[in-house]
Design an enzyme around this catalytic site. Structure first.
Site, PDB file in Angstrom:
ATOM      1  N   ALA A  18      -2.080   1.498   3.600  1.00 54.32           N
ATOM      2  CA  ALA A  18      -2.650   2.794   3.209  1.00 54.32           C
ATOM      3  C   ALA A  18      -2.294   3.932   4.157  1.00 54.32           C
ATOM      4  O   ALA A  18      -2.854   5.018   4.041  1.00 54.32           O
ATOM      5  CB  ALA A  18      -4.168   2.676   3.107  1.00 54.32           C
ATOM      6  N   LYS A  42      -0.078  -1.417   9.361  1.00 52.43           N
ATOM      7  CA  LYS A  42       0.509  -1.733  10.664  1.00 52.43           C
ATOM      8  C   LYS A  42       0.814  -0.512  11.521  1.00 52.43           C
ATOM      9  O   LYS A  42       0.808  -0.595  12.746  1.00 52.43           O
ATOM     10  CB  LYS A  42       1.822  -2.503  10.485  1.00 52.43           C
ATOM     11  N   ASP A  74      -1.476  -6.501   9.951  1.00 58.16           N
ATOM     12  CA  ASP A  74      -0.252  -7.066   9.384  1.00 58.16           C
ATOM     13  C   ASP A  74      -0.729  -8.174   8.466  1.00 58.16           C
ATOM     14  O   ASP A  74      -1.315  -9.159   8.935  1.00 58.16           O
ATOM     15  CB  ASP A  74       0.636  -7.620  10.501  1.00 58.16           C
ATOM     16  N   TYR A 168      12.953 -11.694  -4.179  1.00 60.89           N
ATOM     17  CA  TYR A 168      12.014 -10.575  -4.310  1.00 60.89           C
ATOM     18  C   TYR A 168      11.166 -10.721  -5.567  1.00 60.89           C
ATOM     19  O   TYR A 168       9.949 -10.523  -5.537  1.00 60.89           O
ATOM     20  CB  TYR A 168      12.760  -9.243  -4.345  1.00 60.89           C
TER      21      TYR A 168
END
EC number: 1.-.-.-
Length: 490
Positions: A18, A42, A74, A168
């Site tokens: 965020a 992070k 994290d 992915y």
């Protein structure tokens, strides 16, 4: 845009990733209602190009009317997740909404994806979403609101969505599978849904990785924030849904999407995983001179909490609603494209005996048919292309690029070619370069000629599998910009 109603006043919203982009946009939307926002990300130090930290985001949230709690998280670290949840409960008394926004991305095929990248995507996307949800669920069950929202796509199992970036897709679909499982497991207690943009979303990283002008093909992060807000207003019975931002906002009565566009009237980039016919989407993008959102953003490994449709490259409203660009049913329903065998067999000619007795020139396809058939480059097209490229080189181009490119071309007039933009004045030629290439591009000769003449976008070629890239992606992007400058001559 969707107005705030005060529905989230006093609610505690836990958002991963965020500090910027989509995650921060959702946080600011909730803050306008007076919500408590847990910024789980992070970034604690300023980045030279990607603006925003958990602390600068906290300042913006407070200014918007919310109460912020910045936490260093994290999502690969279960201890950091649990610590942030404990701090949130201690300060705000519970957690009402969880937004799993943090994500990692690398648009590389199986052989070109290092194990560490596979691990990163699996650990951030799937495992991170799972662990964060697990830590928040005991408190979400106690909430009258009780929502989990994952920023993940509908589960479209068309293999074309896996072919170019299998790792992915698996990692991202893992987030979506959490929605399927948890929606059923906690039905009646917690609403669990997924949200995905119909088009590319513009953020700061998009400018850095996508090049100048890419923002014109994107929507603002506000469309995702408004769509998320609409979901949060709904009861717990609204669960197990894979929601497209534009669709849910239409249900809210939004008819004109101009307010979400970066550039009114400009063609928009459709996002991944939404169309059942990806090839048609590629044709649609190319025909509208659009460079895919996936672009360079998704060609590099980065956390979507930083990129989250900031470039990548990840994620995409418009100033003018152009459903035809997003759906293009005519591209998917052209029988000519699906029935090419009839063109090759030409049964009507085989049924005419006179053709066997009195041979005559083969009937030429109509112009439309010709445009649908693959075109081969004329002899020497590659050599001529490199000649024009050579004539376009200058010391200024070399200074701006500083890269050596190698091209492995297959088919007629193919072979190995190089473009040296490190040596004074630049060099081109047949064979391997004298210095090791920074980027190696493999493709068919006809696609190569189309790419350098501006008829095929490099990013489009990459996404459709026509172009394979090894080496420094950032330098590959520089070459695309150079091609744009030379298109008029080629």
């Amino acid at each position: 845009m969707l107005p705030n109603t005060g529905k989230l006043a006093g609610c505690t919203v836990f958002i991963t990733g965020a500090s910027r982009g989509i995650g921060k946009a959702i946080a600011l939307k909730a803050a306008k209602d007076g919500a408590n926002i847990v910024i789980a990300a992070k970034t604690t130090q300023k980045h030279p190009k990607l603006l925003g930290t958990i602390y600068t985001a906290a300042e913006e949230i407070e200014a918007a009317g919310g109460t912020a709690l910045p936490c260093v998280v994290d999502v690969r670290d279960e201890q950091q997740i649990n610590s942030a949840v404990e701090k949130a409960v201690e300060k705000f008394g519970g957690i009402d909404i969880l937004v799993n926004n943090a994500s990692a991305i690398s648009l590389t095929n199986t052989l070109d994806t290092p194990t560490k990248r596979v691990d990163l995507m699996m650990n951030v996307n799937t495992r991170g979403t799972y662990l964060t949800s697990k830590a928040c669920i005991p408190f979400l069950k106690k909430s009258k609101v009780g929502h989990i929202l994952n920023l993940s796509p509908p589960l479209n199992l068309n293999p074309l969505w896996f072919k170019q970036h299998c790792a992915y897709t698996i990692a991202k679909y893992g987030m979506s599978m959490c929605v399927l499982g948890m929606a059923e497991e906690f039905r009646g207690e917690i609403a669990v849904n997924a949200l995905w943009p119909r088009t590319a979303i513009h953020t700061a990283a998009m400018d850095m990785l996508g090049g100048s002008g890419v923002e014109n093909q994107c929507r603002k992060v506000d469309i995702i924030a408004d769509a998320a807000y609409s979901i949060f207003k709904r009861p717990k019975s609204f669960t197990g849904n894979f929601i497209i931002d534009e669709n849910i906002l239409k249900e809210e009565g939004i008819k004109n999407f101009d307010v979400y566009a970066i550039a009114p009237g400009h063609p928009l980039l459709p996002d991944f995983f939404l169309d059942e016919h990806p090839d048609a989407v590629m044709e649609e993008k190319e025909s509208n001179d659009s460079v895919p959102e996936v672009k360079e953003e998704k060609l590099q490994l980065q956390e979507e909490s930083q990129l989250q449709k900031q470039p990548q490259l990840q994620e995409q409203p418009q100033l003018q609603e152009k459903p035809q660009l997003q759906e293009k049913p005519q591209l998917q329903e052209q029988p000519q494209l699906q029935e090419k065998p009839q063109l090759q067999e030409q049964p009507q000619q085989r049924e005419q005996p006179q053709l066997q007795q009195q041979p005559r020139p083969r009937q030429q396809p109509q112009p439309f048919v010709q445009s649908m058939l693959p075109q081969k480059p004329h002899f020497g097209a590659v050599e001529e292309t490199f000649r024009i490229v050579k004539d376009s080189l200058s010391d200024e181009v070399v200074r701006a690029t500083q890269a050596v490119y190698q091209f492995e071309l297959s088919g007629e007039d193919g072979g190995t070619w190089f473009l040296d933009l490190k040596s004074k004045g630049g060099k081109v030629g047949h064979g391997e370069p004298s210095d090791r290439a920074d980027v190696v591009m493999s493709m068919a000769t006809d696609d190569f000629v189309k790419m350098f003449s501006g008829k095929l976008k490099p990013t489009m070629a990459f996404m459709s599998g026509k172009l394979k890239i090894k080496g420094n992606i950032a330098l590959a992007i520089k070459l695309e910009k150079l091609m744009t400058q030379m298109n008029s001559r080629l």
